[in-house]
Design a protein around this motif. Sequence first.
Motif, PDB file in Angstrom:
ATOM      1  N   LEU A  31       0.826  -1.195   0.000  1.00  0.00           N
ATOM      2  CA  LEU A  31       0.000   0.000   0.000  1.00  0.00           C
ATOM      3  C   LEU A  31       0.867   1.255   0.000  1.00  0.00           C
ATOM      4  N   VAL A  32       0.535   2.187  -0.901  1.00  0.00           N
ATOM      5  CA  VAL A  32       1.189   3.494  -0.934  1.00  0.00           C
ATOM      6  C   VAL A  32       0.113   4.566  -0.859  1.00  0.00           C
ATOM      7  N   VAL A  33       0.254   5.492   0.078  1.00  0.00           N
ATOM      8  CA  VAL A  33      -0.590   6.683   0.133  1.00  0.00           C
ATOM      9  C   VAL A  33       0.059   7.739  -0.751  1.00  0.00           C
ATOM     10  N   LEU A  34      -0.665   8.175  -1.783  1.00  0.00           N
ATOM     11  CA  LEU A  34      -0.170   9.155  -2.741  1.00  0.00           C
ATOM     12  C   LEU A  34      -0.924  10.463  -2.484  1.00  0.00           C
ATOM     13  N   ALA A  35      -0.260  11.399  -1.796  1.00  0.00           N
ATOM     14  CA  ALA A  35      -0.975  12.550  -1.239  1.00  0.00           C
ATOM     15  C   ALA A  35      -1.010  13.774  -2.155  1.00  0.00           C
ATOM     16  N   GLY A  36      -1.364  13.567  -3.414  1.00  0.00           N
ATOM     17  CA  GLY A  36      -1.679  14.683  -4.293  1.00  0.00           C
ATOM     18  C   GLY A  36      -0.553  15.265  -5.119  1.00  0.00           C
ATOM     19  N   ASP A  37      -0.964  16.098  -6.101  1.00  0.00           N
ATOM     20  CA  ASP A  37      -0.094  16.574  -7.178  1.00  0.00           C
ATOM     21  C   ASP A  37       0.551  15.365  -7.858  1.00  0.00           C
ATOM     22  N   ASN A  38      -0.348  14.519  -8.331  1.00  0.00           N
ATOM     23  CA  ASN A  38       0.031  13.263  -8.962  1.00  0.00           C
ATOM     24  C   ASN A  38       0.451  13.440 -10.412  1.00  0.00           C
ATOM     25  N   ILE A  39      -0.010  14.546 -11.032  1.00  0.00           N
ATOM     26  CA  ILE A  39       0.327  14.826 -12.432  1.00  0.00           C
ATOM     27  C   ILE A  39       0.601  16.322 -12.590  1.00  0.00           C
ATOM     28  N   TYR A  40       1.854  16.659 -12.812  1.00  0.00           N
ATOM     29  CA  TYR A  40       2.216  18.056 -13.103  1.00  0.00           C
ATOM     30  C   TYR A  40       2.158  18.285 -14.610  1.00  0.00           C
ATOM     31  N   ASN A  41       1.928  19.553 -15.052  1.00  0.00           N
ATOM     32  CA  ASN A  41       1.658  20.682 -14.192  1.00  0.00           C
ATOM     33  C   ASN A  41       0.171  20.903 -13.995  1.00  0.00           C
ATOM     34  N   ASN A  42      -0.635  20.311 -14.874  1.00  0.00           N
ATOM     35  CA  ASN A  42      -2.058  20.645 -14.886  1.00  0.00           C
ATOM     36  C   ASN A  42      -2.981  19.441 -14.799  1.00  0.00           C
ATOM     37  N   GLY A  43      -2.490  18.340 -14.243  1.00  0.00           N
ATOM     38  CA  GLY A  43      -3.347  17.182 -14.051  1.00  0.00           C
ATOM     39  C   GLY A  43      -3.785  16.482 -15.320  1.00  0.00           C
ATOM     40  N   GLU A  44      -2.986  16.594 -16.391  1.00  0.00           N
ATOM     41  CA  GLU A  44      -3.379  16.015 -17.680  1.00  0.00           C
ATOM     42  C   GLU A  44      -3.255  14.490 -17.644  1.00  0.00           C
ATOM     43  N   ILE A  45      -4.369  13.792 -17.713  1.00  0.00           N
ATOM     44  CA  ILE A  45      -4.387  12.347 -17.556  1.00  0.00           C
ATOM     45  C   ILE A  45      -3.595  11.645 -18.656  1.00  0.00           C
ATOM     46  N   GLU A  46      -3.417  12.300 -19.802  1.00  0.00           N
ATOM     47  CA  GLU A  46      -2.650  11.662 -20.883  1.00  0.00           C
ATOM     48  C   GLU A  46      -1.177  11.498 -20.519  1.00  0.00           C
ATOM     49  N   LYS A  47      -0.746  12.113 -19.446  1.00  0.00           N
ATOM     50  CA  LYS A  47       0.644  11.972 -18.983  1.00  0.00           C
ATOM     51  C   LYS A  47       0.816  10.805 -18.007  1.00  0.00           C
ATOM     52  N   ILE A  48      -0.234  10.054 -17.766  1.00  0.00           N
ATOM     53  CA  ILE A  48      -0.227   9.081 -16.686  1.00  0.00           C
ATOM     54  C   ILE A  48       0.872   8.036 -16.838  1.00  0.00           C
TER      55      ILE A  48
END
Length: 299
Positions: A81-98
């Motif tokens: 388990l990993v808690v991922l506490a936000g700002d997961n995608i810089y700079n603008n949360g673009e899911i295509e960068k996943i």
Amino acid sequence: MNIKRRQFLLLSGISTIASGFLGWKLSNRNSLMETAIAANPVKKDLLLRFVSVADTGTGVRGQYSVAKAMNLYHQLNPYNLVVLAGDNIYNNGEIEKINAVFERPYQPLLRKGVKFHACLGNHDIRTDNGVPQVEYPGFNMKGRYYTFGQDQVQFFALDTNGNADWKNQLVWLEKELSISKAPWKVVFGHHPIYSSGNYGSNKNFIKTFTPLFTKYNVQLYLNGHEHNYERTRAINGTTYLTCGAGAGSRPVGRSEWTEYSTSNLSFATYDVYADRMEVRGIGTNNRVFDRGVIKLNSV
């Protein structure tokens, strides 16, 4: 050689030896402060081991360095388990960068079945208010705020952004905390409550959240946003830990309630037992730079 000359040389020699000894002591003390990560024998009463990290989604060297250290730690001390506490995608949360900012850096962990549970950061909501991330299966989000349990630990993920549905979220949080039967309660959100970093402590959050944490015995709050590592002492029973140096770093100071702080790229680990939680801060040099213990009932 006259007496004064001999005395000078003798005193100089003693001073040199003393300086060298003091320097060795200081160097040795520093080396003892940091220890290389190693396999910790699994104690029979270990309930859960998990990791937290935040502000990761850059896809550049810093993120890969932290991810590599997380993978090595997993090899020596498995966790799921990993808690991922936000700002997961810089700079603008673009899911295509996943792929570049999540699937590729953490591929070794994902292949081993490690699950990441995310919350939304301020960068994540810049595209479609973060909806694509909420719906992305790899982040295991059940909504903008949600709860899940593992063993005797219950986690509560918050949306701490300015446009969050605060009215309903706070009602939900108190209800979920009140009905929880888990002895261990861990809340996480992107923004800090107590911080000695660039943004500082959030007075509104202190007023809003800390009474709930005290009332329902929340032992730990995790966050990012500040690109550093900082662990507080227990404040009215709750420890606040910032783990936002998952890809980049910024300076951090100290406050009267700070137990440890550093700007080093890092992540945090947690071994949960029936009566305590053992916390470690680990850097990209694969060394443990911070150790702490959170008691089940620390009030």
